[in-house]
Design a protein around this motif. Structure first.
Motif, PDB file in Angstrom:
ATOM      1  N   TYR A 115       0.834  -1.198   0.000  1.00 25.28           N
ATOM      2  CA  TYR A 115       0.000   0.000   0.000  1.00 25.28           C
ATOM      3  C   TYR A 115       0.871   1.252   0.000  1.00 25.28           C
ATOM      4  O   TYR A 115       1.917   1.291   0.664  1.00 25.28           O
ATOM      5  CB  TYR A 115      -0.920   0.022   1.224  1.00 25.28           C
ATOM      6  N   ARG A 116       0.412   2.239  -0.730  1.00 25.77           N
ATOM      7  CA  ARG A 116       1.083   3.545  -0.715  1.00 25.77           C
ATOM      8  C   ARG A 116       0.218   4.507   0.095  1.00 25.77           C
ATOM      9  O   ARG A 116      -0.963   4.681  -0.185  1.00 25.77           O
ATOM     10  CB  ARG A 116       1.277   4.093  -2.121  1.00 25.77           C
ATOM     11  N   VAL A 117       0.829   5.124   1.107  1.00 29.96           N
ATOM     12  CA  VAL A 117       0.156   6.132   1.922  1.00 29.96           C
ATOM     13  C   VAL A 117       0.755   7.487   1.570  1.00 29.96           C
ATOM     14  O   VAL A 117       1.949   7.716   1.774  1.00 29.96           O
ATOM     15  CB  VAL A 117       0.324   5.846   3.430  1.00 29.96           C
ATOM     16  N   THR A 118      -0.092   8.353   1.037  1.00 29.10           N
ATOM     17  CA  THR A 118       0.356   9.692   0.659  1.00 29.10           C
ATOM     18  C   THR A 118      -0.163  10.688   1.689  1.00 29.10           C
ATOM     19  O   THR A 118      -1.356  10.734   1.989  1.00 29.10           O
ATOM     20  CB  THR A 118      -0.157  10.076  -0.734  1.00 29.10           C
ATOM     21  N   ARG A 119       0.744  11.480   2.232  1.00 26.03           N
ATOM     22  CA  ARG A 119       0.380  12.489   3.216  1.00 26.03           C
ATOM     23  C   ARG A 119      -0.057  13.768   2.511  1.00 26.03           C
ATOM     24  O   ARG A 119       0.328  14.018   1.374  1.00 26.03           O
ATOM     25  CB  ARG A 119       1.572  12.779   4.119  1.00 26.03           C
ATOM     26  N   GLU A 120      -0.833  14.574   3.204  1.00 32.33           N
ATOM     27  CA  GLU A 120      -1.109  15.904   2.683  1.00 32.33           C
ATOM     28  C   GLU A 120       0.225  16.645   2.609  1.00 32.33           C
ATOM     29  O   GLU A 120       0.981  16.683   3.569  1.00 32.33           O
ATOM     30  CB  GLU A 120      -2.097  16.646   3.585  1.00 32.33           C
ATOM     31  N   GLY A 121       0.504  17.201   1.475  1.00 29.49           N
ATOM     32  CA  GLY A 121       1.824  17.767   1.240  1.00 29.49           C
ATOM     33  C   GLY A 121       2.587  16.974   0.204  1.00 29.49           C
ATOM     34  O   GLY A 121       3.575  17.454  -0.359  1.00 29.49           O
ATOM     35  N   GLY A 122       2.129  15.723  -0.039  1.00 33.30           N
ATOM     36  CA  GLY A 122       2.664  14.961  -1.156  1.00 33.30           C
ATOM     37  C   GLY A 122       3.620  13.838  -0.829  1.00 33.30           C
ATOM     38  O   GLY A 122       3.846  12.957  -1.665  1.00 33.30           O
ATOM     39  N   ARG A 123       4.199  13.799   0.364  1.00 32.61           N
ATOM     40  CA  ARG A 123       5.151  12.737   0.685  1.00 32.61           C
ATOM     41  C   ARG A 123       4.422  11.393   0.752  1.00 32.61           C
ATOM     42  O   ARG A 123       3.373  11.269   1.379  1.00 32.61           O
ATOM     43  CB  ARG A 123       5.842  13.020   2.015  1.00 32.61           C
ATOM     44  N   ALA A 124       5.003  10.373   0.103  1.00 34.43           N
ATOM     45  CA  ALA A 124       4.382   9.047   0.060  1.00 34.43           C
ATOM     46  C   ALA A 124       5.352   7.992   0.577  1.00 34.43           C
ATOM     47  O   ALA A 124       6.572   8.097   0.363  1.00 34.43           O
ATOM     48  CB  ALA A 124       3.944   8.708  -1.361  1.00 34.43           C
ATOM     49  N   THR A 125       4.801   6.986   1.266  1.00 35.34           N
ATOM     50  CA  THR A 125       5.607   5.865   1.751  1.00 35.34           C
ATOM     51  C   THR A 125       4.880   4.566   1.444  1.00 35.34           C
ATOM     52  O   THR A 125       3.659   4.526   1.329  1.00 35.34           O
ATOM     53  CB  THR A 125       5.855   5.981   3.267  1.00 35.34           C
ATOM     54  N   GLU A 126       5.645   3.494   1.308  1.00 34.89           N
ATOM     55  CA  GLU A 126       5.101   2.175   1.005  1.00 34.89           C
ATOM     56  C   GLU A 126       5.035   1.327   2.273  1.00 34.89           C
ATOM     57  O   GLU A 126       5.958   1.353   3.100  1.00 34.89           O
ATOM     58  CB  GLU A 126       5.967   1.467  -0.040  1.00 34.89           C
ATOM     59  N   HIS A 127       3.952   0.549   2.382  1.00 36.87           N
ATOM     60  CA  HIS A 127       3.742  -0.263   3.584  1.00 36.87           C
ATOM     61  C   HIS A 127       3.134  -1.608   3.198  1.00 36.87           C
ATOM     62  O   HIS A 127       2.329  -1.692   2.264  1.00 36.87           O
ATOM     63  CB  HIS A 127       2.818   0.457   4.564  1.00 36.87           C
ATOM     64  N   ALA A 128       3.494  -2.631   3.943  1.00 31.54           N
ATOM     65  CA  ALA A 128       2.922  -3.953   3.693  1.00 31.54           C
ATOM     66  C   ALA A 128       1.480  -4.016   4.161  1.00 31.54           C
ATOM     67  O   ALA A 128       0.656  -4.716   3.566  1.00 31.54           O
ATOM     68  CB  ALA A 128       3.753  -5.025   4.397  1.00 31.54           C
ATOM     69  N   GLN A 129       1.174  -3.310   5.238  1.00 32.08           N
ATOM     70  CA  GLN A 129      -0.171  -3.290   5.804  1.00 32.08           C
ATOM     71  C   GLN A 129      -0.550  -1.857   6.180  1.00 32.08           C
ATOM     72  O   GLN A 129       0.327  -1.019   6.439  1.00 32.08           O
ATOM     73  CB  GLN A 129      -0.276  -4.144   7.070  1.00 32.08           C
ATOM     74  N   VAL A 130      -1.855  -1.606   6.245  1.00 33.42           N
ATOM     75  CA  VAL A 130      -2.376  -0.318   6.718  1.00 33.42           C
ATOM     76  C   VAL A 130      -3.521  -0.592   7.691  1.00 33.42           C
ATOM     77  O   VAL A 130      -4.425  -1.381   7.390  1.00 33.42           O
ATOM     78  CB  VAL A 130      -2.884   0.567   5.564  1.00 33.42           C
ATOM     79  N   ILE A 131      -3.464   0.056   8.850  1.00 35.68           N
ATOM     80  CA  ILE A 131      -4.561   0.006   9.821  1.00 35.68           C
ATOM     81  C   ILE A 131      -5.214   1.384   9.850  1.00 35.68           C
ATOM     82  O   ILE A 131      -4.585   2.367  10.273  1.00 35.68           O
ATOM     83  CB  ILE A 131      -4.073  -0.375  11.230  1.00 35.68           C
ATOM     84  N   ILE A 132      -6.438   1.460   9.376  1.00 29.56           N
ATOM     85  CA  ILE A 132      -7.171   2.725   9.364  1.00 29.56           C
ATOM     86  C   ILE A 132      -7.892   2.862  10.690  1.00 29.56           C
ATOM     87  O   ILE A 132      -8.790   2.084  11.014  1.00 29.56           O
ATOM     88  CB  ILE A 132      -8.153   2.762   8.186  1.00 29.56           C
ATOM     89  N   ALA A 133      -7.466   3.851  11.478  1.00 30.60           N
ATOM     90  CA  ALA A 133      -8.014   4.032  12.824  1.00 30.60           C
ATOM     91  C   ALA A 133      -8.337   5.501  13.069  1.00 30.60           C
ATOM     92  O   ALA A 133      -8.161   6.006  14.176  1.00 30.60           O
ATOM     93  CB  ALA A 133      -7.014   3.517  13.862  1.00 30.60           C
TER      94      ALA A 133
END
Length: 426
Positions: A115-133
């Motif tokens: 999964y790619r998580v993009t922050r407001e501001g544009g920075r993106a990081t890759e993760h094997a899992q994401v927990i939406i909380a």
């Protein structure tokens, strides 16, 4: 090796961080506000919290199993005590040091097996899992009022203090727990107060025979649901009498078939004439509101206690577009490696369920590398298993109850599933 992203540092996000940290699993933790607490931080932008808010389940049964609430807390802690408790939990486990504060998620996308998580501001990081909380009480449900109302209209998410109601003539629309709380504020403070209800409710007292209601219920035997409904229904009729005498509509459902309304103070204020009960709104004209029974109220402020939409704008395509996110056992997405915490709608103590579910999520993530056969087995369960978590209750037909589960049924199934997978949960 890619880690797990946690989005949100309210109670659900903290439970997730604690569970991962306990197992030495790496994670990246994002929180859009400047501090810990989620909705319980009344000073956080967009928080729906208000000064008179208290927990509706008791201190005794409501804390994280690994971190009970302090003994000197009252039976029903207020919002500032809950915030202090959450921050104490984070401090006890050094969770704050791993949080990127003032960092909002703008987009979560699936990219192959990660999964790619993009922050407001544009920075993106890759993760094997994401927990939406990030919670479910940030996007208000705002219905359109019929007619041509010219007074002030606000959703209760903007409400903070009874001082806002001084000198006002107020109509509260909706009678969930927050609506009932704010109606009581209006009864004490406003020049005139009314509350509009589309349906009748069963009013559950916070204390029964001198003890918190949930402690009283927990101390008795687990009865068949049909019998439990009869027993508690009869008890409420003895304690509250016929609530229609106060102008309230008769409930169109049995006890437990809707989210519990833990507020008998409203009955007190109705009985003293401090507030008037009205049915649903039929139309408006200027500042006059006409109700379905033909009665009217002249009000200069309408507060909409009409709930929230369970939406996650940064990941909606992954979670589905129904009234509730598509999550197995309220936490496991059909997309491998995607989880949600804090979206459960139930009649029980949510923090207990959060820690249990967070512990299961952490063990499932751990299995991905250490026990891949078990990982695959559980992924197959997520895809195919459809347990009945109602315990025989026929919940009312409303958007809130579309994904509602009964707490005892969910808890039993979580423990059964954990045993099957070789996991341990609190």
């Amino acid at each position: 090796m890619l880690d797990t992203a946690i989005i949100g540092a309210g109670p659900a996000g903290l439970a997730a961080a604690y569970a991962l940290k306990q197992r030495g699993l790496p994670y990246t933790h994002l929180e859009r506000n400047r501090g810990i607490g989620g909705v319980w931080d009344i000073d956080a932008p967009g928080s729906p919290m208000y000064e008179s808010a208290h927990f509706i389940s008791s201190r005794t049964l409501s804390g994280f199993p690994s971190f009970p609430m302090p003994d000197d807390y009252p039976d029903y802690p207020n919002h500032r005590q809950i915030l202090a408790y959450l921050r104490a939990f984070a401090a006890a486990h050094n969770l704050a040091e791993g949080i990127e504060f003032s960092t909002a998620a703008a987009k979560v996308e699936r990219t192959g097996d990660s999964y790619r998580v993009t922050r407001e501001g544009g920075r993106a990081t890759e993760h094997a899992q994401v927990i939406i909380a990030s919670g479910a009480q940030w996007i208000p449900n705002i219905p359109t009022l019929p007619g041509t109302y010219t007074g002030e209209v606000r959703h209760t998410m903007t409400y903070r203090s009874a001082k806002e109601l001084e000198g006002r003539s107020v109509l509260i629309v909706g009678a969930g727990n927050s609506g009932a709380d704010i109606a009581c504020d209006a009864a004490r403070t406003a020049d005139h107060a009314a509350i509009s209800l589309r349906r009748g409710y069963h009013f559950i007292p916070k204390h029964v025979f001198g003890m918190p209601s949930d402690v009283f219920a927990d101390g008795g035997p687990t009865l068949p649901m049909w019998l439990e409904q009869r027993v508690f229904g009869a008890m409420l009729r003895v304690l509250n009498g016929d609530v229609t005498r106060l102008g309230l509509p008769k409930p169109d459902h049995k006890v437990f078939e809707s989210h519990p309304l833990m507020n008998t103070q409203l009955l007190h204020h109705l009985g003293h004439g401090d507030i008037t009960a009205r049915p649903a709104i039929a139309t408006t004209d200027g500042t006059t509101v006409t109700f379905t029974d033909g009665s009217t109220e002249d009000v200069d402020l309408i507060l909409l206690a009409t709930g929230y939409r369970h939406e996650v704008p940064y990941a909606q395509d992954l979670l589905g577009h129904d009234a509730h996110p598509d999550l197995y056992l309220t936490a496991f997405s059909r997309h491998a490696g995607l989880y949600g915490l804090g979206f459960v709608e139930t009649n029980g103590a949510s923090y207990v369920l959060m820690e249990q579910l967070a512990t299961m999520i952490a063990q499932h993530i751990e299995d991905r590398a250490q026990r891949p056969d078990r990982w695959i087995e559980f992924e197959r369960l997520i895809a195919a298993d459809a347990p009945d978590l109602t315990r025989g209750i026929r919940f009312v037909d409303s958007p809130r109850h579309a994904g509602y589960v009964e707490s005892t049924a969910l808890t039993r199934y979580l423990h059964r599933t954990a045993r099957r997978m070789g996991w341990s949960i609190p």
